[in-house]
Enzyme design. Structure first.
Site, mmCIF file in Angstrom:
data_model
loop_
_atom_site.group_PDB
_atom_site.id
_atom_site.type_symbol
_atom_site.label_atom_id
_atom_site.label_comp_id
_atom_site.label_asym_id
_atom_site.label_seq_id
_atom_site.Cartn_x
_atom_site.Cartn_y
_atom_site.Cartn_z
ATOM 1 N N LYS A 103 13.050 -4.550 0.358
ATOM 2 C CA LYS A 103 11.781 -4.868 1.010
ATOM 3 C C LYS A 103 11.150 -6.066 0.312
ATOM 4 O O LYS A 103 10.954 -6.053 -0.913
ATOM 5 C CB LYS A 103 10.873 -3.649 0.884
ATOM 6 C CG LYS A 103 9.972 -3.383 2.052
ATOM 7 C CD LYS A 103 9.314 -2.036 1.825
ATOM 8 C CE LYS A 103 8.284 -1.739 2.873
ATOM 9 N NZ LYS A 103 7.494 -0.559 2.513
HETATM 10 C C1 E4P Z 1 5.655 1.094 4.843
HETATM 11 O O1 E4P Z 1 6.578 0.360 4.832
HETATM 12 C C2 E4P Z 1 4.312 0.714 4.390
HETATM 13 O O2 E4P Z 1 4.368 0.368 3.061
HETATM 14 C C3 E4P Z 1 3.332 1.821 4.661
HETATM 15 O O3 E4P Z 1 3.578 2.323 5.960
HETATM 16 C C4 E4P Z 1 1.900 1.438 4.476
HETATM 17 O O4 E4P Z 1 1.077 2.479 4.939
HETATM 18 P P1 E4P Z 1 -0.481 2.553 4.595
HETATM 19 O O5 E4P Z 1 -1.178 1.423 5.260
HETATM 20 O O6 E4P Z 1 -0.930 3.885 5.129
HETATM 21 O O7 E4P Z 1 -0.582 2.471 3.091
#
Ligand code: E4P
Length: 231
Positions: free
Chosen positions: A97
């Site tokens: 990522k």
């Molecule tokens: C996933 O890849 C993201 O990091 C995550 O869904 C972020 O979610 P949030 O906005 O609830 O922290």
């Protein structure tokens, strides 16, 4: 395109569900249902788990067959690439990522060129999604909930990205992230997201309906009255 318009057809037969967590017990419980197609983590979720990133990611990769996103933490492309290569060695199902910055896009191009799955994260606009696809991203992660938090429409963004990717036959998969409610999930399906990642608590709610509970209670009461057994 609005969420009520018909979404164009996507290649995958169904929208996939990823669990947005680094909690091993929760992932194991969800994996048993056969409904979880992958996992996403981020530095905040690693902090919450209290675990070492390499150890916990290795354990997650062993629990699920699908992609497991592990996030780099450097801000400079060369360092992101080095971190990404190290993360990729954890298991074959790692998706590296990287953030949606110019350095992240540069790292994406190099890491995908080396045969890795790359998830470009922190996407908040259609133009950012366009760049990620051009950089060869396997997944683009638009954050639905965080847009809703500032009174913008996260689902409209998913619909716009769907249209743009289909216009040019980009193969980058739309991984709708930051899904906070069950309605986010069905709305993402309506506009053609390839994947939604959501916390386990939200995924568990998908099967819940008060009329299901009520109907089942009635069936059980009536069945008892029959005095019969199936087994
Ligand atoms: C996933 O890849 C993201 O990091 C995550 O869904 C972020 O979610 P949030 O906005 O609830 O922290």
């Amino acid at each position: 395109m609005g969420r009520n318009q018909k979404a164009p057809k996507i290649e995958s037969k169904f929208m996939k569900f990823f669990a947005d967590t680094a909690e091993i017990d929760e992932i194991a419980a969800l994996a048993e249902t056969g409904m979880v197609d992958g996992v996403t983590t981020n530095p905040s979720l690693i902090l919450k788990s209290g675990r070492d990133i390499l150890e916990v990611t290795r354990e997650i990769c062993a629990l699920v067959d699908g992609p497991v996103s592990a996030e780099v933490v450097s801000l400079v492309a060369d360092d992101m690439i080095a971190e990404g290569r190290k993360l990729a060695k954890i298991a074959e199902n790692i998706a590296i990522k990287v953030p949606l910055t110019w350095d992240g896009l540069k790292a994406c191009k190099v890491l995908t060129g080396e045969g890795n799955m790359v998830n470009v994260t922190l996407c908040f606009s259609a133009n950012q999604a366009l760049l990620a696809a051009k950089a060869g991203a396997t997944f683009i992660s638009p954050f639905v909930g965080r847009l809703d938090d500032i009174n913008l429409d996260g689902i409209d963004l998913i619909a716009d990205i769907r249209t743009i990717y289909d216009n040019y036959d980009f193969e980058t998969q739309i991984l709708a992230a930051s899904a906070r409610t069950v309605n986010h999930i069905s709305d993402c399906a309506l506009v053609g997201a390839d994947i939604v990642t959501a916390p386990p608590a939200v995924l568990r709610k998908l099967a819940a309906h008060p009329l299901t509970d009520k109907g089942l209670a009635t069936f059980m009461e009536d069945w008892k009255k029959t005095g019969q057994k199936i087994l």
